[in-house]
Design a protein around this motif. Structure first.
Motif, short mmCIF file in Angstrom:
data_model
loop_
_atom_site.label_atom_id
_atom_site.label_comp_id
_atom_site.label_asym_id
_atom_site.label_seq_id
_atom_site.Cartn_x
_atom_site.Cartn_y
_atom_site.Cartn_z
N ASN A 165 50.43 -34.13 41.13
CA ASN A 165 50.73 -34.56 39.81
C ASN A 165 49.70 -35.07 38.86
O ASN A 165 50.02 -35.91 37.85
CB ASN A 165 51.67 -35.51 40.08
CG ASN A 165 51.11 -36.89 40.77
OD1 ASN A 165 49.71 -37.00 40.93
ND2 ASN A 165 51.84 -37.81 41.23
N GLN A 170 53.08 -30.63 35.52
CA GLN A 170 52.88 -30.24 36.99
C GLN A 170 54.29 -30.38 37.38
O GLN A 170 54.78 -29.38 38.29
CB GLN A 170 52.34 -31.34 37.76
CG GLN A 170 52.77 -32.70 37.47
CD GLN A 170 53.76 -33.42 38.16
OE1 GLN A 170 54.24 -32.60 39.29
NE2 GLN A 170 54.45 -34.54 38.09
N GLN A 171 55.42 -30.77 36.86
CA GLN A 171 56.82 -30.70 37.34
C GLN A 171 57.48 -29.35 36.81
O GLN A 171 57.95 -28.81 37.81
CB GLN A 171 57.60 -31.69 36.55
CG GLN A 171 57.19 -33.20 36.92
CD GLN A 171 58.24 -34.31 36.88
OE1 GLN A 171 59.46 -33.99 37.11
NE2 GLN A 171 57.68 -35.21 35.97
N LYS A 174 56.02 -26.82 39.67
CA LYS A 174 56.94 -26.50 40.74
C LYS A 174 58.22 -26.01 40.46
O LYS A 174 58.82 -25.39 41.35
CB LYS A 174 57.14 -28.18 41.17
CG LYS A 174 55.83 -28.90 41.65
CD LYS A 174 56.19 -30.16 42.26
CE LYS A 174 54.83 -31.01 42.51
NZ LYS A 174 53.77 -31.17 41.40
N ARG A 274 56.51 -34.83 50.16
CA ARG A 274 57.52 -34.47 49.21
C ARG A 274 57.98 -33.08 49.46
O ARG A 274 58.30 -32.32 48.60
CB ARG A 274 56.63 -34.35 48.02
CG ARG A 274 55.43 -33.16 48.19
CD ARG A 274 54.48 -32.98 47.07
NE ARG A 274 53.35 -32.17 47.14
CZ ARG A 274 52.12 -32.34 46.81
NH1 ARG A 274 51.79 -33.39 46.37
NH2 ARG A 274 51.32 -31.38 47.11
N GLU A 287 66.46 -27.72 36.23
CA GLU A 287 65.52 -29.04 35.95
C GLU A 287 66.11 -30.22 36.63
O GLU A 287 65.76 -31.01 37.14
CB GLU A 287 65.16 -29.12 34.66
CG GLU A 287 64.19 -30.22 34.18
CD GLU A 287 63.92 -30.12 32.96
OE1 GLU A 287 62.99 -30.94 32.40
OE2 GLU A 287 64.38 -29.49 32.08
N ASN A 388 55.38 -40.05 43.66
CA ASN A 388 56.01 -39.53 45.09
C ASN A 388 56.40 -40.87 45.78
O ASN A 388 57.63 -40.82 46.36
CB ASN A 388 54.96 -38.89 45.70
CG ASN A 388 54.68 -37.40 45.18
OD1 ASN A 388 55.56 -36.85 44.63
ND2 ASN A 388 53.66 -37.10 45.02
N THR A 391 59.44 -42.55 44.14
CA THR A 391 60.69 -41.88 44.56
C THR A 391 61.10 -41.90 45.93
O THR A 391 62.21 -42.29 46.02
CB THR A 391 60.37 -40.45 44.24
OG1 THR A 391 60.05 -40.37 42.98
CG2 THR A 391 61.51 -39.75 44.58
N ARG A 438 53.79 -36.55 32.46
CA ARG A 438 53.30 -36.22 33.75
C ARG A 438 54.08 -36.84 34.98
O ARG A 438 54.19 -36.14 35.87
CB ARG A 438 51.83 -36.43 33.71
CG ARG A 438 51.14 -36.08 34.98
CD ARG A 438 49.73 -36.19 34.90
NE ARG A 438 49.30 -37.46 34.58
CZ ARG A 438 48.88 -38.39 35.43
NH1 ARG A 438 48.91 -38.32 36.91
NH2 ARG A 438 48.28 -39.58 34.79
N LYS A 442 63.01 -38.55 37.78
CA LYS A 442 64.41 -38.03 37.43
C LYS A 442 65.24 -39.27 36.99
O LYS A 442 64.80 -40.62 37.06
CB LYS A 442 65.17 -37.55 38.41
CG LYS A 442 64.44 -36.15 39.05
CD LYS A 442 64.51 -35.12 37.88
CE LYS A 442 63.88 -33.57 38.42
NZ LYS A 442 64.03 -32.70 37.30
#
Length: 503
Positions: A165, A170-171, A174, A274, A287, A388, A391, A438, A442
């Motif tokens: 990340n 980066q999101q 992925k 992850r 997304e 990460n 989350t 970055r 969510k």
């Protein structure tokens, strides 16, 4: 000219002819050995301007000088922000020196890292990252199939550039990778259909996997069985695939294989943290529904992989480095299991950690309990800017909230909801505006809905059907629809149950 002189010159001519004849007889054998040893540097130049092609052929061994001159010009073009001209020069350089590994790896790195960050639009960045991948996967490896460092660089782009990340985009990286892989591999590929395709749709999938992405369905299955199961929409699975392929092809440079071993166990660790990714019911990756979550079922495989690769390391220093990585992996995974309410597993690995790595904790923590260790780590994680880990904490907190609903503990549910919001707000405030793009999470609602979908997944046996009905009643959700009976030749994607959990 005397008779003696004429005889002497004739002898010299005969000797020269004999030597040329012997050299000609040896040339074929020498060329074959050069090819076997990977020493041939005389591949014809293609798709270059006529002047460059003629010059490279005429100068033969001076092709390296031409490549150096082009390399310097390419650096000048990069400094001048003339990226497209630079890409063309890079193409010529790799054709001039096709077996010079550094040419490929440096140019791929330049595209994925140095050039991509010059663009503000994430889509433009993704195009340049993809160019770096294509350069190694589609061009470098077919020409240099036994060069370990090319496989390592390709695996690193998946592991670090896409998987980590550290890039503002980066999101999106992925997400785009997941969208590319969804129609071909989905989350869990139907390996039988890929290895022995019987329908036109399956044959087309196999064709694209082989021709577009240069992957072998049989090796995908072997990697998945050895290290997985993986979600093949995620970068860590691809990093391990290319690292494993490089290990199998490392005939010329076995000492460089250590870098591939490191890629594998680092990617296994990342997959545990992850690698859960999407619900299996999601067949249209967007997304909104693309979220990364722990895949804690991989923990035993990951630990076994560490042990296997430690035994393969040559030299005490490398073995100690790998053992230290294994120790740190276990320290992290213990409290992730604890957060996920998988207490027996957390206790098992905590005991394993203290038994096999007595130095895992400082002296004053030698007798620390599982509860004290995990709670301390959770508090530390929530004070860091690691999306990460945060989350994971929010996911575990919502899981606990739903368990409180099942046990009719309304106060516990409200407290867990409040705690999830506190963790979310604390992280959002901590990262500030600078890192928001970055590290943006969510929405809290999307994260809660995702955990609830997992709890209600008909294939999830973590809670009973009666408990699932309690959750449906509490959140006013309809009963699940009956799963359709799949056609005999249906693919795995076609067999996906249609429930309200699909987005």
């Amino acid at each position: 000219m005397t008779q003696k002189t004429r005889i002497f010159k004739a002898c010299l001519i005969c000797a020269a002819a004999l030597l040329f004849f012997v050299a000609a007889q040896m040339q074929g054998r020498l060329n074959a050995e050069r090819t076997d040893l990977g020493l041939t540097r005389l591949a014809p130049l293609e798709n270059a301007p006529p002047a460059l092609a003629f010059t490279s052929v005429a100068l033969g061994g001076f092709r390296g000088l031409i490549a150096n001159a082009l390399w310097m010009r390419a650096n000048d073009l990069q400094n001048e922000d003339k990226y497209f001209e630079m890409v063309q020069l890079a193409d010529w350089i790799t054709k001039l020196e096709p077996h010079f590994v550094s040419v490929w790896t440096v140019q791929a790195w330049n595209m994925a890292y140095n050039i991509s960050v010059k663009f503000k639009d994430p889509e433009d960045r993704w195009q340049w990252v993809n160019r770096g991948i294509h350069l190694l996967r589609d061009e470098a490896i077919p020409i240099n199939p036994h060069e370990v460092l090319i496989y390592r660089e390709l695996a690193w782009l998946f592991q670090h550039k896409i998987g980590a990340n550290l890039d503002d985009a980066q999101q999106l990286y992925k997400l785009r990778l997941a969208q590319e892989m969804q129609p071909l591999l989905g989350g869990r590929p139907n390996f039988d259909a890929l290895i022995n395709p019987k329908t036109d749709a399956d044959r087309e999938k196999v064709r694209q996997i082989k021709e577009k992405f240069k992957m072998d369905p049989k090796l995908i299955k072997e990697v998945d069985e050895q290290y997985g199961p993986f979600d093949w929409r995620l970068p860590d699975a691809h990093a391990i695939y290319w690292a494993e392929l490089g290990r199998r092809e490392s005939k010329l440079h076995p000492k460089d294989e250590e870098t591939l071993r490191r890629v594998i166990y680092q990617s296994m660790q990342a997959a545990c943290i992850r690698g859960g990714a999407l619900d299996k019911s999601v067949t249209n990756v967007t997304e909104r529904n693309f979220m990364l979550w722990p895949n804690l079922d991989l923990v035993p495989k990951a630990s076994d992989t560490y042990l296997k690769l430690i035994n393969e390391e040559e030299g005490q220093v490398l073995k100690d480095n790998a053992r230290n990585a294994h120790k740190n992996f276990l320290k992290q995974i213990v409290y992730l299991l604890y957060e996920a309410d998988r207490i027996p597993e957390a206790n098992h690995w905590f005991t394993y950690l203290k038994t096999n790595y007595p130095n895992a904790f400082i002296l004053k923590q030698a007798n620390i309990s599982l509860d004290d260790y995990c709670l301390g780590q959770i508090m530390t994680d929530n004070s860091e800017a690691d999306m990460n880990k945060v989350t994971d904490s929010i996911s575990a907190t919502f899981h606990h909230a739903f368990m409180c609903v099942i046990s009719d503990n309304e106060d516990g549910y409200q407290n867990s909801e409040f705690m999830a919001k506190r963790i979310y707000d604390h992280f959002t405030e901590k990262i500030g505006e600078i890192s928001k793009q970055r590290l943006k999470l969510k929405s809290l609602k999307d994260m809660k809905d995702r955990v609830l979908r997992i709890e209600l997944d008909p294939h999830n046996n973590l809670i009973s059907p009666e408990d699932k009905m309690i959750l449906r009643t509490r959140f006013k959700l309809p009963a699940p629809k009956a799963e359709p009976t799949p056609a005999p030749a249906a693919t795995q994607e076609a067999q996906t149950p249609a429930t309200e959990t699909k987005q």
